[in-house]
Design an enzyme around this catalytic site. Structure first.
Site, short mmCIF file in Angstrom:
data_model
loop_
_atom_site.label_atom_id
_atom_site.label_comp_id
_atom_site.label_asym_id
_atom_site.label_seq_id
_atom_site.Cartn_x
_atom_site.Cartn_y
_atom_site.Cartn_z
N ASP A 3 45.54 44.76 -15.17
CA ASP A 3 46.03 46.05 -15.64
C ASP A 3 47.42 45.92 -16.27
O ASP A 3 48.20 45.07 -15.87
CB ASP A 3 46.07 47.01 -14.44
CG ASP A 3 46.14 48.47 -14.87
OD1 ASP A 3 46.00 48.74 -16.07
OD2 ASP A 3 46.35 49.32 -14.00
N ARG B 44 50.79 49.11 -21.52
CA ARG B 44 52.23 49.29 -21.28
C ARG B 44 53.02 48.08 -21.78
O ARG B 44 54.11 48.22 -22.33
CB ARG B 44 52.50 49.50 -19.78
CG ARG B 44 52.34 50.95 -19.35
CD ARG B 44 52.21 51.07 -17.88
NE ARG B 44 50.88 50.66 -17.44
CZ ARG B 44 50.56 50.47 -16.17
NH1 ARG B 44 51.46 50.62 -15.22
NH2 ARG B 44 49.34 50.12 -15.85
N HIS C 36 46.14 43.71 -25.24
CA HIS C 36 44.82 43.17 -24.85
C HIS C 36 44.69 41.73 -25.35
O HIS C 36 44.14 40.87 -24.67
CB HIS C 36 43.70 44.03 -25.43
CG HIS C 36 43.67 45.43 -24.88
ND1 HIS C 36 43.81 45.69 -23.53
CD2 HIS C 36 43.52 46.64 -25.48
CE1 HIS C 36 43.74 47.01 -23.33
NE2 HIS C 36 43.58 47.60 -24.49
N LEU D 141 33.59 26.06 -11.13
CA LEU D 141 33.97 27.46 -10.88
C LEU D 141 32.92 28.42 -11.44
O LEU D 141 32.42 28.22 -12.55
CB LEU D 141 35.31 27.72 -11.59
CG LEU D 141 35.81 29.16 -11.59
CD1 LEU D 141 36.46 29.50 -10.25
CD2 LEU D 141 36.81 29.40 -12.71
N LEU E 122 41.74 50.58 -6.22
CA LEU E 122 40.65 49.64 -6.54
C LEU E 122 39.93 50.04 -7.82
O LEU E 122 39.22 49.23 -8.42
CB LEU E 122 39.65 49.56 -5.39
CG LEU E 122 40.11 48.76 -4.18
CD1 LEU E 122 39.04 48.77 -3.11
CD2 LEU E 122 40.46 47.33 -4.57
#
Ligand code: FPP
Length: 236
Positions: A14, A18, A31, A125, A185
């Site tokens: 997040d 900003r 982004h 992974l 969340l």
């Protein structure tokens, strides 16, 4: 050498908007920078020895953003997936997407399917991208699958229900990291995160470094996980 490593880490990336606004840049630049950061995080997760890394890249609610932001995010995603495909395969990463993929543009659905297939035998992974994802929606879709599959109420167990979720076969999430100072969340891994440890940081996602990820790992190592009992499972 780190011990007590979380098997599954989820990240709510997040603060891109900003980060860009603070620099007088369009949101999409945040982004773009955020997408770059994910590469560093994936490397760090591999180094540390995490089994599963789940990145919350696009929520169901994000479809309500202005059209141009949604379009740019989809383009960025397409570019990222196409560019990274070779590296994912080379590095032995197993790729998976969770969420309502039918809402995604057909071209992205096709790329996702191709990458999932081409990395399915990989043993490194597991990289999970949550796309067009909402935890409640995932649970509802699982309920619908159960009903349409004719499962009787007495047959349903937690284990059986988990096989109907998008994350089927993956371990529960041990640690959820959220950047940018928000302490919520936001509909992320609601079922899977029932006992997750939470790590919140003020850092905006495009500024989240490998070093801070390692700090989050150290913080996790100090936590005592009791799962509602009086001892952690490893001590019992
Ligand atoms: C939240 O920041 C971030 C998103 C909605 C998109 C996350 C996407 C990326 C990091 C790039 C694409 C990802 C991959 C895996 C290629 P925000 O826009 O809500 O920021 P704000 O709260 O500051 O407005």
């Amino acid at each position: 050498m780190l011990t007590n490593i979380p098997r599954h880490v989820g990240v709510i990336m997040d603060g891109n908007g900003r980060w860009a606004q603070l620099r007088g840049l369009p949101r999409v630049e945040g982004h773009r920078k955020g997408a770059e950061r994910t590469k560093e995080l994936i490397k760090a997760a591999q180094e540390v020895g995490i089994d599963v890394l789940t990145l919350y890249a696009f929520s169901l609610e994000n479809w309500q953003r202005p059209d141009d932001e949604v379009t740019t995010l989809m383009e960025l995603l397409q570019l990222y997936l196409t560019r990274e495909l070779k590296d994912l395969i080379m590095e032995g990463i197993k790729f998976r997407v969770i969420g309502d993929r039918e809402k995604l543009p057909a071209v992205i659905q096709a790329i996702i399917t191709e990458i999932e297939e081409r990395t399915s035998a990989n043993k490194g992974l597991t990289l999970v991208i949550a796309l067009s994802y909402g935890g409640r929606d995932e649970i509802l879709r699982a309920v619908k699958k159960a009903i349409s599959g004719g499962i009787r109420p007495e047959e349903i167990t937690e284990e059986k229900f988990e096989t109907l979720l998008d994350t089927s076969g993956l371990p529960a999430v041990d640690l959820i990291i959220r950047t940018s100072g928000e302490k919520r969340l936001s509909n992320f891994l609601l079922w899977q995160g029932a006992y997750a440890e939470l790590y919140f940081t003020e850092t905006l996602w495009p500024d989240f470094t490998r070093e801070e990820f390692l700090c989050a790992m150290q913080d996790y190592q100090r936590r005592e996980r009791r799962f509602g009992g009086i001892m952690s499972p490893s001590e019992s």
